[in-house]
Motif scaffolding. Structure first.
Motif, PDB file in Angstrom:
ATOM      1  N   GLU A 295       0.757  -1.016  -0.026  1.00  0.00           N
ATOM      2  CA  GLU A 295       0.010  -0.091   0.085  1.00  0.00           C
ATOM      3  C   GLU A 295       1.021   1.276  -0.020  1.00  0.00           C
ATOM      4  O   GLU A 295       0.487   2.388  -0.392  1.00  0.00           O
ATOM      5  N   THR A 336      -7.855 -21.085  -5.472  1.00  0.00           N
ATOM      6  CA  THR A 336      -6.435 -20.526  -5.154  1.00  0.00           C
ATOM      7  C   THR A 336      -6.185 -19.031  -5.334  1.00  0.00           C
ATOM      8  O   THR A 336      -5.264 -18.421  -5.300  1.00  0.00           O
ATOM      9  N   ILE A 338      -5.392 -15.285  -5.801  1.00  0.00           N
ATOM     10  CA  ILE A 338      -4.481 -14.830  -6.714  1.00  0.00           C
ATOM     11  C   ILE A 338      -2.923 -15.321  -6.444  1.00  0.00           C
ATOM     12  O   ILE A 338      -2.758 -15.098  -5.232  1.00  0.00           O
ATOM     13  N   SER A 340      -0.084 -14.958  -8.447  1.00  0.00           N
ATOM     14  CA  SER A 340       0.613 -14.051  -8.999  1.00  0.00           C
ATOM     15  C   SER A 340       1.461 -13.131  -8.156  1.00  0.00           C
ATOM     16  O   SER A 340       0.447 -12.475  -7.612  1.00  0.00           O
ATOM     17  N   ARG A 341       2.380 -13.101  -7.902  1.00  0.00           N
ATOM     18  CA  ARG A 341       3.162 -12.308  -6.971  1.00  0.00           C
ATOM     19  C   ARG A 341       2.767 -10.743  -7.222  1.00  0.00           C
ATOM     20  O   ARG A 341       2.213  -9.996  -6.380  1.00  0.00           O
ATOM     21  N   SER A 344      -0.907 -10.051  -6.869  1.00  0.00           N
ATOM     22  CA  SER A 344      -1.371  -9.762  -5.461  1.00  0.00           C
ATOM     23  C   SER A 344      -0.794  -8.402  -4.953  1.00  0.00           C
ATOM     24  O   SER A 344      -1.549  -7.894  -4.159  1.00  0.00           O
ATOM     25  N   LEU A 351      -6.966  -2.085  -3.626  1.00  0.00           N
ATOM     26  CA  LEU A 351      -7.686  -2.332  -2.662  1.00  0.00           C
ATOM     27  C   LEU A 351      -7.529  -1.371  -1.143  1.00  0.00           C
ATOM     28  O   LEU A 351      -8.509  -0.787  -0.638  1.00  0.00           O
ATOM     29  N   ALA A 352      -6.457  -1.289  -1.109  1.00  0.00           N
ATOM     30  CA  ALA A 352      -6.033  -0.371  -0.066  1.00  0.00           C
ATOM     31  C   ALA A 352      -6.183   1.027  -0.479  1.00  0.00           C
ATOM     32  O   ALA A 352      -6.708   1.706   0.613  1.00  0.00           O
TER      33      ALA A 352
ATOM     34  N   PHE B 532      -2.962 -23.950  -0.891  1.00  0.00           N
ATOM     35  CA  PHE B 532      -3.469 -22.365  -0.611  1.00  0.00           C
ATOM     36  C   PHE B 532      -3.674 -22.191   0.795  1.00  0.00           C
ATOM     37  O   PHE B 532      -3.427 -21.083   1.287  1.00  0.00           O
ATOM     38  N   HIS B 574       8.352 -12.442   4.266  1.00  0.00           N
ATOM     39  CA  HIS B 574       8.108 -10.939   4.239  1.00  0.00           C
ATOM     40  C   HIS B 574       6.880 -10.754   3.556  1.00  0.00           C
ATOM     41  O   HIS B 574       5.985  -9.795   3.762  1.00  0.00           O
ATOM     42  N   PHE B 575       6.580 -11.535   2.229  1.00  0.00           N
ATOM     43  CA  PHE B 575       5.437 -11.249   1.392  1.00  0.00           C
ATOM     44  C   PHE B 575       4.971 -12.611   0.692  1.00  0.00           C
ATOM     45  O   PHE B 575       5.967 -13.439   0.227  1.00  0.00           O
ATOM     46  N   SER B 577       1.860 -13.858  -1.818  1.00  0.00           N
ATOM     47  CA  SER B 577       0.680 -13.731  -2.596  1.00  0.00           C
ATOM     48  C   SER B 577      -0.531 -14.423  -2.070  1.00  0.00           C
ATOM     49  O   SER B 577      -1.538 -13.878  -1.866  1.00  0.00           O
ATOM     50  N   MET B 578      -0.084 -15.797  -2.017  1.00  0.00           N
ATOM     51  CA  MET B 578      -1.488 -16.540  -1.344  1.00  0.00           C
ATOM     52  C   MET B 578      -1.940 -16.051   0.182  1.00  0.00           C
ATOM     53  O   MET B 578      -3.111 -16.231   0.244  1.00  0.00           O
ATOM     54  N   ILE B 580      -2.169 -13.169   1.040  1.00  0.00           N
ATOM     55  CA  ILE B 580      -2.794 -11.861   0.847  1.00  0.00           C
ATOM     56  C   ILE B 580      -4.321 -12.387   0.738  1.00  0.00           C
ATOM     57  O   ILE B 580      -5.385 -12.045   1.204  1.00  0.00           O
ATOM     58  N   THR B 581      -4.607 -13.075  -0.452  1.00  0.00           N
ATOM     59  CA  THR B 581      -5.704 -13.577  -0.654  1.00  0.00           C
ATOM     60  C   THR B 581      -6.522 -14.160   0.306  1.00  0.00           C
ATOM     61  O   THR B 581      -7.636 -13.991   0.377  1.00  0.00           O
ATOM     62  N   ARG B 585      -9.861 -13.210   2.344  1.00  0.00           N
ATOM     63  CA  ARG B 585     -11.241 -14.276   2.172  1.00  0.00           C
ATOM     64  C   ARG B 585     -11.495 -14.475   3.694  1.00  0.00           C
ATOM     65  O   ARG B 585     -12.850 -14.426   4.136  1.00  0.00           O
ATOM     66  N   LEU B 599     -13.324  -6.736   0.288  1.00  0.00           N
ATOM     67  CA  LEU B 599     -12.160  -6.725  -0.096  1.00  0.00           C
ATOM     68  C   LEU B 599     -11.240  -5.497   0.224  1.00  0.00           C
ATOM     69  O   LEU B 599     -10.131  -5.132   0.678  1.00  0.00           O
ATOM     70  N   MET B 603      -8.346  -5.052   3.014  1.00  0.00           N
ATOM     71  CA  MET B 603      -6.940  -4.609   2.911  1.00  0.00           C
ATOM     72  C   MET B 603      -6.742  -3.261   3.587  1.00  0.00           C
ATOM     73  O   MET B 603      -5.533  -3.133   4.046  1.00  0.00           O
ATOM     74  N   SER B 607      -3.538  -3.221   6.084  1.00  0.00           N
ATOM     75  CA  SER B 607      -2.352  -1.955   6.093  1.00  0.00           C
ATOM     76  C   SER B 607      -2.122  -1.641   7.342  1.00  0.00           C
ATOM     77  O   SER B 607      -1.126  -1.439   7.519  1.00  0.00           O
ATOM     78  N   PHE B 610      -0.185  -4.089   9.171  1.00  0.00           N
ATOM     79  CA  PHE B 610       1.341  -4.033   8.753  1.00  0.00           C
ATOM     80  C   PHE B 610       2.001  -3.039   9.338  1.00  0.00           C
ATOM     81  O   PHE B 610       3.104  -3.116   9.738  1.00  0.00           O
ATOM     82  N   TYR B 618       3.527 -12.109   9.764  1.00  0.00           N
ATOM     83  CA  TYR B 618       3.694 -13.442   8.808  1.00  0.00           C
ATOM     84  C   TYR B 618       4.551 -14.557   9.337  1.00  0.00           C
ATOM     85  O   TYR B 618       4.607 -15.522   8.946  1.00  0.00           O
TER      86      TYR B 618
END
Lengths: 619, 619
Positions: A295, A336, A338, A340-341, A344, A351-352, B532, B574-575, B577-578, B580-581, B585, B599, B603, B607, B610, B618
């Motif tokens: 974000e 599953t 998103i 893709s790194r 996402s 969204l933020a 996932f 640190h990051f 993608s899965m 996040i989704t 959810r 959504l 987010m 944030s 975070f 994480y």
């Protein structure tokens, strides 16, 4: 800071591939590197006398760069020879800058504690003169045939040259709308394909070390390999050796997906020593710059990152500009989501802030930057499916339509474009991806990851995806992004990289055969002829991985003599099917009789020989 | 004579697959063995509270036999429990003979020096009563549903049962004329498919140890594995362990291609301890009986070999009855001539005697023998192409037409038939093979070797052929004969066997998905859901090779804790993608709002989190 291990020239694999030597084909303005595989004679016996027939050497497309030429002095600290630099400056449309443009690049330069791990012979970058466009697409549309195009024409052609005298009939391939050239590929054909947007030549003016190559479905199918360090592992030295290693085995382009420490310096080392085009996903580094807080990303940070990487010489950028705010909810009910790194990261940002993807809103500015260095777009599929269940869904195809819209904008700026594709797709849904991509993106080259045809084989996803890659390559995908056995599980080591590359060379070549590419089948024919004639060394050397072929053979029959033996290691000396057919044909030549008749006589005579000598005959 | 190493029960792999246990499903007359994979809970956090949702265990088709049931006492010297014996005798159409019928079998029995390597608990064979026909095809045509058919229906169905509650949409598959069942498979459906000749149940009355299975394109695609010693290597113990090993990883049938010493005794050991149907190429042993001199072969020697093997319990015979004298000259100008061992043996015989193939001229007598034991035909393609250049040529298709003619003769005798297919075929020529086979052979099951889609990758031919196998399986091939990495180079060791089996399980499963088999996708969905949700152990255990998946993961993140970590080993903590989704959810469920709105909120809240906790979140 963890002490980085710097690349040393000793740590780099250099020897030529088994049975091969580097050859250079002289064109009008270019000298093209190829690999020549020397073959032994065909030995037959006529009237008990040994008859030798020479076999022409086979030249093959060579991605390994100067590393496999023992005559070239390699110094990783200096980087590879700058092959394209003269071609670039002769066009008189670029300026050599006095300093780097990117704030971040200069900030890194100012940090003396980084001197120990910095690439030594840094040069300031080139950039297009004000108002000039230096993309290969721009030249092509002006009707200009560049040295890069001439290099590519010769390079893509070698197989056709070498095919002279190749055995056996060619089957007409099925190219699903691809225009497989019937004759040799000309530089003018290359220009036309680039001008039409059907092919791209990733060739940043700041990566003159790279040997020109083309990505388009009317040329040989290419493969991309991914490397890159991460927070959890790897060093600069490992990454550079992985880059050289992946090129050695056939990687046509290389993506540096580093997300760990010292990304900027690591990339410099890789690009300066990489003989193939290099791609990146700039959003990865931008995210590191904001400490992983998606974000906090801003257009300004991203813009500076694009310029930073463009001036280092990155040849293509994966840009996830198709991940639109309104598409994101379409992924919420996926198995599953998103995966893709990049996708996402941008979903999270959108969204933020409840704003549209800033890569989409700033797309024309991105084009302005890319055409000043000739960086090509690889429009990323941030919403690609991460499982069979999510394949070909609304989110995926919605994004694909937007990528088509963005393609037209990039072309308006004469910026080269390819489109990234999935992912996880069962076989019966693969062709729909190709058809929709051709329709929505006006035949811009497709660049796909796999696709994986099932989810149930982690540890073997080079194979689950190699199946899908071969098929979509046949259907028209121009470049296949390799998948290693470590996919979904961990980071690839050197063995994984090689397994991934060889598997994808198989998929790409199988696709070339199916498309009826005139330059494809001669190598199969040469290897099969060698196999049939028990020329074991030739069979090994003509294979994609001579070392492994030889090693496997030696496990069963280690003796050197066995490689000269006229029988297969499967059946043993006593009986061999190939030997029989070979005897029949030898006899036919000897007597010059009609097939049917001959074969009868041959076998009768052979059976007498067998009676006299038994197994001895074969030993 | 070289001292044989006999199989010892200690040398056999017995433990269940990781995370799995043997379960038995009770039918009316049968008890069907399946493998159940236990899964962990899905863990989520709602309002900071941990919420656990159980995941149903996944049952899968299990070819590993009693070896993976710790409750079963295995003694290789006694052989496996005789599962089908009661079903066979209850039909009251067989006699238990007092002695073996084959002269060769009795001759071997009389040789006391062989006692040391003979299987201990030899039993005399069963044979059909005079005038009776004991084939599953004969019963099916009488309208009889055998216990074998009931067993198969339950076995093929498990996946559909387990699919209840499976996630996500099924894509309609494309089965190219195969009639993929929409509902559960019934025993009556099995009977109908067998009666129509579209499927076979290889089930020799002298191999009661084998668990019934079916080969037909309206059922799950099956795979065959080849083992066998040769003059150059291997022992009885190795071969038995290879057999058990190949079944463990998913081999549906097993071909014993031994050409070395003590073939008769080796085969006895294998069949008595093999839980899947066993196939052979009788001409190989017949050739050994005439010291490798093909021209010395006679119908009488071959006939005695058929009976010898039928009374040992071989479930299907590869018979190269389609290699006709007039077809042989069609191969003389090929790049690789005749590469089928059986094909070249018969070609040699035909030419030596200028007579028609004795397997063709005696075909009805062969049918008489096979129906007395229910041995199925695997009509061999002796003229299959051995290279891309020879694919789909006149010799290959001429033989295929003859195999169609022979199919009708076998069916006249109610003998079950499948047809063998190539070989080396580029992708664009694969479908023509399937189409011609369906047309010429009236939908008799197709059983193909690969096909290999390129010749240039010796050492990787499990992959070059896995591509072709997946495609032809999708097009309708009922069983895929595996190829190992050693193809063309040497004899497979245990690792090669496993690599070949897993690659072909991938191809077969990818084909089941593409055909839209209702029992296929639930396993992909279960694994993707586990992936996932970062249920690492479940992801490993649901995969085709849990050991390798776990090992690869541990190379990057060895710590036990890493398997519980909510991030992938690729991106690091640190990051991800899965993640996040998943957070998105979770938040959606928590607030029960509409996707888009949710959504956004999710987010924004994330944030903030975070900002407060950074990467910690994480870890």
């Amino acid at each position: 800071m963890k002490q980085e291990k710097l690349p040393s020239s000793q740590a780099i694999t250099r020897e030529p591939l088994s049975g091969s030597r580097k050859v250079y084909v002289q064109g009008e303005r270019v000298r093209v590197a190829m690999r020549e595989i020397e073959l032994g004679d065909t030995v037959s016996f006529v009237n008990g006398k040994e008859v030798r027939q020479p076999n022409a050497a086979v030249t093959v497309y060579d991605t390994s760069g100067p590393y496999t030429d023992p005559a070239v002095d390699i110094d990783l600290k200096k980087g590879l020879p700058r092959l394209r630099e003269a071609w670039i400056t002769e066009r008189e449309d670029v300026d050599r800058l006095d300093a780097f443009t990117s704030a971040y690049a200069n900030e890194r330069l100012a940090r003396t504690e980084l001197d120990t791990l910095r690439f030594e012979h840094l040069t300031t970058p080139y950039r297009a003169k004000a108002g000039r466009n230096v993309t290969q697409l721009h030249y092509a549309r002006q009707g200009i045939i560049t040295p890069e195009m001439e290099y590519i024409a010769i390079r893509e052609n070698q197989r056709i040259e070498a095919q002279k005298g190749a055995l056996a009939h060619q089957h007409p391939g099925q190219s699903f709308g691809a225009r497989t050239p019937n004759g040799p590929i000309t530089a003018e054909f290359v220009r036309q394909e680039v001008a039409a947007g059907r092919a791209i030549i990733p060739a940043n003016i700041n990566h003159p070390e790279a040997e020109p190559m083309i990505i388009g479905r009317n040329f040989l199918v290419k493969i991309n390999t991914n490397i890159g360090n991460s927070v959890v592992s790897s060093s600069i030295e490992e990454e550079v050796e992985k880059a050289v290693w992946s090129c050695r085995w056939g990687g046509d382009t290389l993506m540096d997906l580093s997300t760990g420490k010292n990304i900027h310096e690591t990339r410099e080392w890789i690009i300066r020593n990489c003989p193939v085009p290099v791609g990146t996903v700039p959003i990865y580094q931008a995210l590191e710059k904001v400490n992983g807080k998606a974000e906090d990303l801003t257009w300004e940070i991203f813009r500076d990152t694009l310029i930073e990487q463009a001036e280092q010489g990155v040849d293509y950028f994966t840009i996830h500009a198709g991940v639109l705010l309104r598409y994101i909810p379409l992924t919420a009910r996926r198995v599953t989501g998103i995966v893709s790194r990049g996708g996402s990261i941008l979903a999270k940002w959108c969204l933020a802030h409840h704003k549209e993807n800033f890569l989409y809103t700033h797309f024309e500015e991105i084009c302005e930057i890319m055409k000043a260095y000739d960086v090509s777009f690889s429009l990323g599929d941030g919403l690609r499916p991460g499982s069979i269940a999510d394949a070909n869904d609304a989110a995926q195809f919605a994004e694909l339509e937007t990528l088509g819209e963005l393609t037209k904008i990039a072309w308006k700026h004469d910026v080269q474009v390819m489109i990234e594709g999935p992912g996880h797709v069962p076989m019966h849904l693969i062709k729909e991806n190709m058809d929709k991509q051709l329709a929505h993106c006006d035949e811009a080259p497709f660049y796909t990851l796999g696709p994986l045809t099932t989810d149930i084989a982690p540890g073997y996803d080079h194979i689950t995806s190699g199946i899908g890659a071969a098929m979509i390559g046949w259907f028209g995908t121009a470049m296949l992004c390799y998948v290693t056995p470590k996919e979904h599980l961990g980071l690839p080591n050197k063995k994984d990289v090689k397994d991934g590359v060889i598997t994808y060379k198989i998929a790409a070549h199988a696709a070339d055969l199916a498309k009826g590419h005139p330059g494809a089948q001669y190598r199969d024919n040469a290897l099969s002829k060698a196999r049939f004639e028990f020329r074991w060394e030739d069979q090994f050397n003509l294979s994609l991985d001579p070392d492994t072929a030889r090693e496997f053979h030696d496990e069963t029959l280690p003796a050197e003599g066995a490689k000269l033996a006229h029988f297969c290691s499967m059946c043993g000396p006593h009986f061999c099917s190939m030997k029989i057919t070979q005897d029949v044909r030898a006899y036919a030549e000897e007597h010059g009789l009609g097939d049917e008749e001959v074969l009868g006589h041959a076998m009768l005579e052979k059976s007498r020989e067998f009676a006299e000598q038994g197994g001895e005959l074969y030993l």
